[in-house]
Design an enzyme around this catalytic site. Structure first.
Site, PDB file in Angstrom:
ATOM      1  N   ASN A 153      -8.882  -1.308  12.890  1.00 47.25           N
ATOM      2  CA  ASN A 153     -10.233  -1.268  12.297  1.00 47.25           C
ATOM      3  C   ASN A 153     -10.488  -2.484  11.398  1.00 47.25           C
ATOM      4  OD1 ASN A 153      -8.645  -0.728  10.082  1.00 47.25           O
ATOM      5  ND2 ASN A 153      -9.811   1.050   9.390  1.00 47.25           N
ATOM      6  N   GLU A 172      -9.820  -0.734   3.661  1.00 40.45           N
ATOM      7  CA  GLU A 172     -10.549  -0.244   4.816  1.00 40.45           C
ATOM      8  C   GLU A 172     -11.951  -0.860   4.837  1.00 40.45           C
ATOM      9  OE1 GLU A 172      -8.379   1.273   6.609  1.00 40.45           O
ATOM     10  OE2 GLU A 172      -8.515   3.434   6.280  1.00 40.45           O
ATOM     11  N   HIS A 220      -8.536  -3.547   8.891  1.00 40.63           N
ATOM     12  CA  HIS A 220      -8.050  -3.492   7.505  1.00 40.63           C
ATOM     13  C   HIS A 220      -6.837  -4.394   7.298  1.00 40.63           C
ATOM     14  CE1 HIS A 220      -5.238   0.296   8.171  1.00 40.63           C
ATOM     15  NE2 HIS A 220      -4.673  -0.805   8.600  1.00 40.63           N
ATOM     16  N   ASP A 240       0.844  -1.197   0.000  1.00 42.57           N
ATOM     17  CA  ASP A 240       0.000   0.000   0.000  1.00 42.57           C
ATOM     18  C   ASP A 240       0.877   1.243   0.000  1.00 42.57           C
ATOM     19  OD1 ASP A 240       0.920  -0.334   2.606  1.00 42.57           O
ATOM     20  OD2 ASP A 240      -1.055  -0.577   3.487  1.00 42.57           O
TER      21      ASP A 240
HETATM   22  P1  PGA Z   1       0.562  -1.689  12.935  1.00 41.23           P
HETATM   23  O1  PGA Z   1      -0.412  -1.470  11.715  1.00 41.23           O
HETATM   24  O2  PGA Z   1       1.397  -2.878  12.605  1.00 41.23           O
HETATM   25  O3  PGA Z   1       1.357  -0.405  12.967  1.00 41.23           O
HETATM   26  O4  PGA Z   1      -0.289  -1.883  14.148  1.00 41.23           O
HETATM   27  C1  PGA Z   1      -1.152  -2.506  11.207  1.00 41.23           C
HETATM   28  C2  PGA Z   1      -2.084  -1.947  10.176  1.00 41.23           C
HETATM   29  O5  PGA Z   1      -2.668  -0.875  10.394  1.00 41.23           O
HETATM   30  O6  PGA Z   1      -2.254  -2.586   9.132  1.00 41.23           O
END
Ligand code: PGA
Length: 248
Positions: A142, A149, A144, A74
């Site tokens: 959340n 999302e 994702h 991404d």
């Molecule tokens: P994080 O992010 O590893 O910083 O918790 C995970 C994500 O949001 O995909």
């Protein structure tokens, strides 16, 4: 996709250090198998220790990434490609440079022009070269995967997206304030990720307790995009530390 899915393997480990070692072992197994390997390495905090563990092994001659090609998961839209705050910049610092992977072996997501068309071309080129062997993913609070999302369905393709307030808030710490965080991004689609030969989902910390349980034990659906790993084509391993699994 239907009944024939293999359930994800859920491996609960004691702490983030154990998670990093187990994840590095799993990645090394794929990368050291014979032939070229295409991996998707997520950015984010969770896999940082895993990449550091691989970098240590690489420095000792115990991890060889010479057969690895990388596909970007991404990226933000609307900032300069050279900006160090791009997710490419993050991936470069944590994965490419430490593991000795040349930038020419990286398929970088498009971030300007006609993004719908460019993302479709990206998916087509990826399929043409055989898709993803291993996707190393984190879990958003959340639900994702990448920037898929909620709501994102299993058929979603690589595409431009609008980031949700939850993701903007979660990323504000890297940007100084929420107002600075780009609001648009591109992400590999769930349909592309779910075709991967293997998915390794890394989950750490109490703050992920509720969402990891919803993703693995709640209904499968677009409100929790990560729940679709239960319908993935290939094998899925969820490495989760005790704080995330038990919530304490
Ligand atoms: P994080 O992010 O590893 O910083 O918790 C995970 C994500 O949001 O995909």
């Amino acid at each position: 996709m239907a009944e024939s899915h293999v359930e994800p393997t859920i491996e609960v480990v004691d702490d983030p250090a154990s998670l990093a070692r187990a994840a590095a072992d799993a990645i090394a197994r794929v990368v050291h198998a014979e032939g070229p390997v295409t991996i998707v390495p997520a950015t984010g905090e969770t896999p940082v220790d895993t990449y550091a563990e691989l970098a240590d092994r690489h420095a000792r001659g115990a991890f060889d990434a010479s057969a690895v090609s990388v596909v970007q998961l991404d990226e933000y839209v609307g900032i300069e490609r050279e900006d160090r705050r791009t997710l490419f910049g993050w991936m470069d610092r944590t994965v490419l440079t430490p593991l000795g992977i040349d930038a020419r072996r990286v398929a970088r997501l498009p971030t300007d022009g006609d993004l719908v068309a460019a993302c479709a071309a990206f998916d087509a080129a990826l399929a043409e070269r055989g898709g993803i062997d291993l996707a190393i993913l984190g879990l958003g609070a959340n639900g994702h995967l990448g920037f898929n999302e909620p709501p994102s369905d299993a058929a979603s393709v690589t595409r431009p997206v609008q980031l949700t307030p939850a993701t903007i808030a979660a990323n504000a710490r890297y940007w100084g304030s929420e107002n600075e965080v780009p609001t648009r991004a591109v992400t590999l689609g769930l349909s592309t990720l779910l075709e991967a030969g293997e998915i390794l989902l890394l989950v750490s910390g109490e703050a992920k307790h509720e969402i990891v349980r919803r993703a693995l034990e709640g209904p499968v659906g677009e409100d929790v995009p990560a729940s679709f790993v239960r319908e993935a084509r290939g094998s899925v391993t969820v490495l989760v530390d005790r704080a995330a699994w038990d919530g304490q």
